[in-house]
Structure formats: structure tokens, C-alpha cells
Design a protein around this motif. Sequence first.
Motif, short mmCIF file in Angstrom:
data_model
loop_
_atom_site.label_atom_id
_atom_site.label_comp_id
_atom_site.label_asym_id
_atom_site.label_seq_id
_atom_site.Cartn_x
_atom_site.Cartn_y
_atom_site.Cartn_z
N LEU A 188 0.83 -1.20 0.00
CA LEU A 188 0.00 0.00 0.00
C LEU A 188 0.87 1.26 0.00
O LEU A 188 1.73 1.44 0.85
CB LEU A 188 -0.91 -0.04 1.22
N GLY A 189 0.65 2.13 -1.00
CA GLY A 189 1.37 3.38 -1.08
C GLY A 189 2.74 3.32 -1.70
O GLY A 189 3.37 4.36 -1.94
N GLU A 190 3.24 2.11 -1.99
CA GLU A 190 4.57 1.99 -2.60
C GLU A 190 4.49 2.28 -4.09
O GLU A 190 3.48 2.03 -4.75
CB GLU A 190 5.15 0.60 -2.37
N ALA A 232 -5.91 3.90 -16.34
CA ALA A 232 -5.47 5.29 -16.42
C ALA A 232 -5.19 5.86 -15.03
O ALA A 232 -4.18 6.56 -14.82
CB ALA A 232 -6.52 6.12 -17.15
N GLN A 233 -6.06 5.57 -14.08
CA GLN A 233 -5.88 6.08 -12.73
C GLN A 233 -4.64 5.47 -12.06
O GLN A 233 -3.89 6.17 -11.38
CB GLN A 233 -7.13 5.78 -11.90
N LEU A 234 -4.43 4.17 -12.29
CA LEU A 234 -3.27 3.51 -11.69
C LEU A 234 -1.99 4.05 -12.30
O LEU A 234 -1.00 4.29 -11.60
CB LEU A 234 -3.38 1.99 -11.92
N ARG A 235 -2.00 4.29 -13.59
CA ARG A 235 -0.83 4.84 -14.28
C ARG A 235 -0.53 6.25 -13.78
O ARG A 235 0.64 6.60 -13.55
CB ARG A 235 -1.09 4.86 -15.80
N LEU A 236 -1.56 7.04 -13.59
CA LEU A 236 -1.37 8.41 -13.12
C LEU A 236 -0.83 8.45 -11.70
O LEU A 236 0.09 9.21 -11.38
CB LEU A 236 -2.69 9.18 -13.21
N ALA A 237 -1.40 7.61 -10.83
CA ALA A 237 -0.96 7.59 -9.43
C ALA A 237 0.45 7.00 -9.31
O ALA A 237 1.26 7.46 -8.51
CB ALA A 237 -1.94 6.80 -8.58
N PRO A 241 -2.68 1.32 -4.69
CA PRO A 241 -3.72 2.14 -4.05
C PRO A 241 -4.03 1.69 -2.63
O PRO A 241 -3.66 0.59 -2.20
CB PRO A 241 -4.93 1.90 -4.96
N ALA A 242 -4.70 2.56 -1.91
CA ALA A 242 -5.20 2.25 -0.56
C ALA A 242 -6.66 1.82 -0.65
O ALA A 242 -7.35 2.12 -1.63
CB ALA A 242 -5.08 3.48 0.33
N PRO A 243 -7.16 1.09 0.34
CA PRO A 243 -8.58 0.77 0.37
C PRO A 243 -9.41 2.05 0.41
O PRO A 243 -8.98 3.07 0.94
CB PRO A 243 -8.74 -0.03 1.67
N ARG A 244 -10.60 1.99 -0.17
CA ARG A 244 -11.50 3.13 -0.11
C ARG A 244 -12.94 2.65 -0.08
O ARG A 244 -13.24 1.51 -0.40
CB ARG A 244 -11.27 4.08 -1.29
N GLY A 245 -13.82 3.54 0.32
CA GLY A 245 -15.22 3.18 0.45
C GLY A 245 -15.53 2.55 1.79
O GLY A 245 -14.64 2.36 2.64
N GLU A 246 -16.78 2.20 1.99
CA GLU A 246 -17.22 1.67 3.28
C GLU A 246 -17.15 0.15 3.36
O GLU A 246 -17.29 -0.42 4.45
CB GLU A 246 -18.67 2.12 3.56
N MET A 247 -16.95 -0.52 2.24
CA MET A 247 -16.93 -1.98 2.26
C MET A 247 -15.62 -2.49 2.87
O MET A 247 -14.63 -1.75 2.98
CB MET A 247 -17.08 -2.53 0.85
N SER A 248 -15.62 -3.77 3.25
CA SER A 248 -14.42 -4.39 3.77
C SER A 248 -13.34 -4.40 2.71
O SER A 248 -13.60 -4.60 1.52
CB SER A 248 -14.72 -5.82 4.21
N ALA A 249 -12.09 -4.16 3.12
CA ALA A 249 -10.97 -4.17 2.18
C ALA A 249 -10.44 -5.57 1.92
O ALA A 249 -9.66 -5.78 0.99
CB ALA A 249 -9.84 -3.28 2.71
N VAL A 250 -10.84 -6.54 2.75
CA VAL A 250 -10.39 -7.92 2.58
C VAL A 250 -11.62 -8.81 2.41
O VAL A 250 -12.70 -8.51 2.90
CB VAL A 250 -9.56 -8.40 3.79
N PRO A 251 -11.46 -9.93 1.69
CA PRO A 251 -12.58 -10.86 1.56
C PRO A 251 -12.79 -11.62 2.86
O PRO A 251 -11.89 -11.68 3.71
CB PRO A 251 -12.13 -11.78 0.43
N TRP A 252 -13.96 -12.19 3.01
CA TRP A 252 -14.21 -13.05 4.17
C TRP A 252 -14.92 -14.31 3.75
O TRP A 252 -15.90 -14.22 3.01
CB TRP A 252 -15.04 -12.30 5.23
N PRO A 253 -14.42 -15.47 4.16
CA PRO A 253 -13.23 -15.65 4.98
C PRO A 253 -11.97 -15.28 4.22
O PRO A 253 -11.97 -15.16 3.00
CB PRO A 253 -13.27 -17.14 5.32
N LEU A 254 -10.87 -15.13 4.98
CA LEU A 254 -9.61 -14.73 4.38
C LEU A 254 -9.02 -15.86 3.53
O LEU A 254 -8.26 -15.60 2.59
CB LEU A 254 -8.59 -14.34 5.45
N PHE A 255 -9.35 -17.10 3.87
CA PHE A 255 -8.83 -18.26 3.16
C PHE A 255 -10.01 -19.12 2.69
O PHE A 255 -11.08 -19.05 3.25
CB PHE A 255 -7.91 -19.09 4.05
#
Length: 255
Positions: A188-190, A232-237, A241-255
Motif C-alpha cells: 500500500l502506497g509503494e 489510467a488512474q493507476l498509471r497516473l498515481a 492504491p489504498a482501500p477506499r469506500g465503506e466496504m471491507s478491504a479484505v474478503p471473508w473468509p480470508l482463506f
Amino acid sequence: MPAPDLVTAELKLTGRITTASNATFLGSIGDSVVVYKPMAGEQPLWDFPHGTLAHREAAAYLVSQVLGWDVVPHTWLRDGPLGEGMVQLWQEQDPAQNAVNLLPADLVPETGWKQVLEGRDETGAMVALVHEDSPALRHMAVFDVVVNNADRKGDHILAMADGHRYGVDHGLTFHHDHKLRTVLWGWLGEDLTAEELDGVDRVSAGLDGELGRDLAALLSAEEIVSLASRCAQLRLAGQFPAPRGEMSAVPWPLF
């Protein structure tokens, strides 16, 4: 003797993968072991159009090929014993390797791994979700951003004996709304590398040519426009990217 045509030769069922949420079978086409997911066995979802998951899996393979990193095993659409569906070459992963793992929080290695989050297990002990810090997983993380993967679980990453990492189960991709849910948040952010940016550029260029024509048979026009916008957004940034929005950033279950 020539190899059988993977599209027209007989597909024989040899077993069923009962842990999958949709009907998923093991099969063979000649000497090739395959995974077969008939469209008739797809469970309805509230946020994805019904009967489109196989097309999304095939589209994910096409994007993987244009990126040039072999993230997704060979995947195609064809008829089968239970009707049309997605077929993918089976990959035998190395049981001794784990690209994603849960470790005691105080035993996370200082190098070679990225920590995503911490939590408590069923005993109350602190554990950490970690994944490899490897070029192969970085490629997969970029791929997931591009295709808007809503379900990158740990078990959807196959660790091969030679160090390659395959991603599988890409039915929940290409939604026109942001739905990125993944266990691969360690960068994230790299900054993206020049090679990673070149891959994104190949997809952007491909959408104006053969890739765009092939995806038009698998995705909606709105979804293809959203794919182009994500590139285009990924190329510009130029960064993960970081997580955004109200939804969970990870799936569930994780495995």
C-alpha cells in the motif's frame, strides 16, 4: 499423436470440488487435467449479473496474458457435460509453500514478508495476516487492481514449486463499481516499478485493439470503460492504491 483440441475434444468429469461456492468439477481433456465451472451451476449474486462469472474468468485470463506475467492459468470457455462453462488448466501447487499465511503476531519475519493486518484467533491470541514480498505477488496485486478483483483470498493464490504464483477464481472481477477486496495489501502506497507500469500500459493500449475486441464478447461496454479508467488512474498515481469506500478491504473468509 497430436494433443487433443482443448475446445472440441471430449471433456470428462473425474470429480467435484465441494468446497467451492459454485458448481466446480475436476475433469480431463486427453492428458490435460482441468477445472470446469458450468454456467448452469453459478449461484446468483446480488451485485453481479447472473450467468456472467465464467465470462469474467475468461476475461481475467485475457488481461493476464496482455500484462505479460502469467498470473492466471490458461482459461477458456467451452461446452461440457453440464453445458457451457469456464475451463482452466489444473495447477499442482507445492504443499510445502504458503504465499499467504496467518502467524503469531510476535513471529512475523522482519524481511521477505509484508504484514496486512492483526487480529485475534479463536483462542484470543494475537495473529497477523502476512504475505510474501515477492515480484510474483506484486504482479498479482497489480493484476487485481486492474481487474477490480473482489475476492482475492489466500487460498486463491497457488504457490508453485518453481516459485511462480498463480491466481485462480476470478469470477468476481470487472465490476464497474469499485469492489477491490484482497489479502495483498502489503505494498500500500509503494511506487509501482517501471515493469509494472509497462504492464498497465499494455492493457490500456490493448483495449483499443485485439484485447478490447475480445473483451467485448465477455464484458459489458460499461465494464470495459471502467477497466480503461482503472488503468489510467493507476498509471497516473504510479502507486499501489489504498482501500477506499465503506466496504471491507479484505474478503471473508480470508482463506
